[in-house]
Design an enzyme around this catalytic site. Structure first.
Site, PDB file in Angstrom:
ATOM      1  N   HIS A  53       5.812  -8.015  -6.097  1.00 15.82           N
ATOM      2  CA  HIS A  53       6.098  -7.418  -4.785  1.00 15.82           C
ATOM      3  C   HIS A  53       5.349  -8.191  -3.689  1.00 15.82           C
ATOM      4  O   HIS A  53       4.653  -9.158  -3.966  1.00 15.82           O
ATOM      5  CB  HIS A  53       5.607  -5.962  -4.755  1.00 15.82           C
ATOM      6  CG  HIS A  53       6.325  -5.033  -5.667  1.00 15.82           C
ATOM      7  ND1 HIS A  53       7.147  -4.026  -5.217  1.00 15.82           N
ATOM      8  CD2 HIS A  53       6.339  -4.934  -7.021  1.00 15.82           C
ATOM      9  CE1 HIS A  53       7.639  -3.349  -6.247  1.00 15.82           C
ATOM     10  NE2 HIS A  53       7.158  -3.883  -7.355  1.00 15.82           N
ATOM     11  N   ARG A 104      15.261  -2.676   2.898  1.00 17.28           N
ATOM     12  CA  ARG A 104      14.372  -2.507   1.746  1.00 17.28           C
ATOM     13  C   ARG A 104      15.113  -2.035   0.491  1.00 17.28           C
ATOM     14  O   ARG A 104      14.884  -2.543  -0.609  1.00 17.28           O
ATOM     15  CB  ARG A 104      13.288  -1.487   2.111  1.00 17.28           C
ATOM     16  CG  ARG A 104      12.428  -0.986   0.954  1.00 17.28           C
ATOM     17  CD  ARG A 104      11.525   0.151   1.452  1.00 17.28           C
ATOM     18  NE  ARG A 104      10.860   0.859   0.380  1.00 17.28           N
ATOM     19  CZ  ARG A 104       9.643   0.578  -0.089  1.00 17.28           C
ATOM     20  NH1 ARG A 104       8.966  -0.435   0.410  1.00 17.28           N
ATOM     21  NH2 ARG A 104       9.098   1.296  -1.054  1.00 17.28           N
ATOM     22  N   HIS A 114      12.416  -4.865  -3.926  1.00 16.08           N
ATOM     23  CA  HIS A 114      12.568  -4.493  -2.514  1.00 16.08           C
ATOM     24  C   HIS A 114      13.111  -5.699  -1.749  1.00 16.08           C
ATOM     25  O   HIS A 114      12.516  -6.784  -1.777  1.00 16.08           O
ATOM     26  CB  HIS A 114      11.236  -4.032  -1.919  1.00 16.08           C
ATOM     27  CG  HIS A 114      10.770  -2.712  -2.461  1.00 16.08           C
ATOM     28  ND1 HIS A 114       9.463  -2.436  -2.774  1.00 16.08           N
ATOM     29  CD2 HIS A 114      11.478  -1.581  -2.742  1.00 16.08           C
ATOM     30  CE1 HIS A 114       9.374  -1.194  -3.231  1.00 16.08           C
ATOM     31  NE2 HIS A 114      10.576  -0.663  -3.228  1.00 16.08           N
ATOM     32  N   GLU A 132      11.173  -8.367   0.652  1.00 13.28           N
ATOM     33  CA  GLU A 132       9.978  -9.043   0.157  1.00 13.28           C
ATOM     34  C   GLU A 132      10.354 -10.420  -0.414  1.00 13.28           C
ATOM     35  O   GLU A 132      10.291 -10.669  -1.614  1.00 13.28           O
ATOM     36  CB  GLU A 132       9.280  -8.152  -0.876  1.00 13.28           C
ATOM     37  CG  GLU A 132       8.839  -6.818  -0.265  1.00 13.28           C
ATOM     38  CD  GLU A 132       8.373  -5.781  -1.293  1.00 13.28           C
ATOM     39  OE1 GLU A 132       8.222  -6.146  -2.482  1.00 13.28           O
ATOM     40  OE2 GLU A 132       8.163  -4.617  -0.910  1.00 13.28           O
ATOM     41  N   GLU A 141       1.082  -7.599  -5.652  1.00 15.64           N
ATOM     42  CA  GLU A 141       1.464  -7.593  -4.237  1.00 15.64           C
ATOM     43  C   GLU A 141       0.975  -8.920  -3.681  1.00 15.64           C
ATOM     44  O   GLU A 141      -0.240  -9.120  -3.505  1.00 15.64           O
ATOM     45  CB  GLU A 141       0.814  -6.418  -3.495  1.00 15.64           C
ATOM     46  CG  GLU A 141       1.255  -5.035  -3.956  1.00 15.64           C
ATOM     47  CD  GLU A 141       2.596  -4.613  -3.371  1.00 15.64           C
ATOM     48  OE1 GLU A 141       3.116  -5.350  -2.501  1.00 15.64           O
ATOM     49  OE2 GLU A 141       3.102  -3.550  -3.769  1.00 15.64           O
TER      50      GLU A 141
END
Length: 417
Positions: free
Chosen positions: A304, A234, A176, A179, A378
């Site tokens: 991510h 994104r 993405h 990020e 994440e």
């Protein structure tokens, strides 16, 4: 003609002017019940909201916290609606443009060396991949696995001593575009792994006995777009049939229960799954490479941001994977190792139960292919900065994440056959 030429130049310049986010806000809303969840979904249908966490309206549910971006012009009406529905909210970011500019809070390295404490543009990253090969020719090699829609080369860096038949781990970053902390970690990992060979006992053992395949930026076109045109972009940059909207969410484009949830079949949506599984050049390049190395690959890791979570399959079903107990054990020890450095707390679990149900993810696809140690991180933070984590937090984020990835690698070395 003398008059028309400057006008044309001005028009071109205006068309290419980067998107600005002056006075735009990022709100954090705590939903207490189903009524409030439905009210927020209704707001999203009548206002242009950019959901940061979760990433689409259909994920919104009772007893959930939601982060989203709203324009300055719509803020007052949104605030009124939230208060009318007695929703608890706070403003995480008061001026998004200001937050974007404040990200760059580490000074440039005047020596001209590649900086691991700063966010780097794609031009700098691609030059860095070449430098790493030249600096560590016996340890690092560069493999072109394909090209993007806009013909940028997709490079995987192989780190390790010896041939491709050794057991291996595949790791990708930057699926993405917005990020940015994700590609920063992949650069850090390659640098630290290569630099510490022969000096750090654990890393030396890992690199003697296994290979790491690292894709520093998966969504290169989107990443470039975040640097040149729209920091909040994104998706990738592919054109969609029968739509003026650009881009596919590459993490919905893998063939794992593809397009089985609402919102993934709308080309203008942030989670558009594409016209078919593996329709995107980036996805196809990754899946082809992983399939061709399937026998040696024992783990898949995808990086991510944000939320401070460590996730494993599944996303498309609430059913638990057959080796769920093992995945929980690895995730627990990995996140404990991560938090030992700066006490950064992570939660862990399956995608569907921990974050939200999702389909077409690279994680589920890799697991279904037979790579039974598949994890998604994440990274920082939990919303204060969101996608705009300041550069001053890059090194600490990378150092703590490195501990978790090294634990996974050590576990693979001991347990994978």
């Amino acid at each position: 003609m003398q008059f028309l030429l400057p006008v044309a130049l001005i028009a071109t310049t205006l068309a290419m002017a980067p998107v600005r986010f002056d006075r735009e806000k990022v709100l954090h809303v705590s939903l207490q019940d189903e009524r409030q969840a439905n009210a927020l979904k209704d707001l999203a249908s009548t206002h242009k909201l950019d959901f940061w966490s979760p990433d689409a309206t259909h994920h919104i549910a009772a007893n959930m916290s939601v982060d989203f971006r709203v324009s300055d012009t719509e803020f007052q009406s949104i605030r009124s609606a939230l208060e009318q529905n007695k929703m608890r909210y706070e403003i995480l970011i008061h001026d998004l443009q200001e937050a974007i500019e404040k990200q760059f809070d580490v000074e440039e390295d005047i020596s001209g060396r590649h900086s691991y404490a700063k966010y780097n543009s794609w031009d700098k990253i691609v030059a860095w991949t070449e430098k790493m090969v030249h600096k560590h020719p016996e340890m690092v090699s560069r493999i072109k696995i394909g090209t993007t829609v806009e013909d940028n080369p997709l490079y995987v860096l192989k780190i390790g001593k010896g041939d491709e038949r050794k057991m291996a781990i595949f790791m990708d970053c930057g699926i993405h575009a917005r990020e940015w902390i994700s590609p920063a970690f992949c650069q850090w990992f390659v640098y630290q792994a290569a630099k510490s060979y022969g000096k750090n006992k654990i890393m030396t053992k890992l690199l003697d006995r296994m290979n790491f395949y690292v894709l520093p930026v998966l969504n290169i076109d989107g990443y470039i777009w975040t640097w040149t045109q729209n920091r909040m972009w994104r998706k990738n940059r592919s054109r969609n049939p029968n739509s003026n909207c650009i881009g596919t969410d590459l993490n919905r484009n893998f063939n794992a229960s593809w397009n089985s949830f609402p919102d993934t079949n709308e080309p203008c949506g942030e989670t558009y799954a594409g016209p078919a599984p593996e329709s995107e050049k980036e996805t196809k390049a990754v899946t082809d490479f992983i399939r061709s190395h399937r026998k040696s690959l024992k783990a898949y890791i995808t990086i991510h941001a944000y939320s401070q979570m460590m996730l494993f399959p599944y996303g498309y079903t609430s059913e638990l994977p057959p080796n769920q107990e093992e995945l929980v054990k690895v995730a627990k020890v990995s996140t404990d190792a991560l938090s030992s450095r700066y006490e950064t707390r992570y939660i862990y679990g399956s995608i569907a139960s921990t974050i939200y149900p999702t389909s077409g993810s690279s994680l589920d696809w890799a697991y279904n292919l037979g790579i039974k140690h598949a994890f998604a991180f994440e990274l920082r933070d939990r919303g204060k900065f969101g996608f705009l984590l300041p550069e001053s937090q890059i090194k600490s984020t990378c150092k703590e994440t490195m501990l978790a990835v090294k634990y996974i690698a050590k576990y693979i070395l001991r347990h994978a056959s």
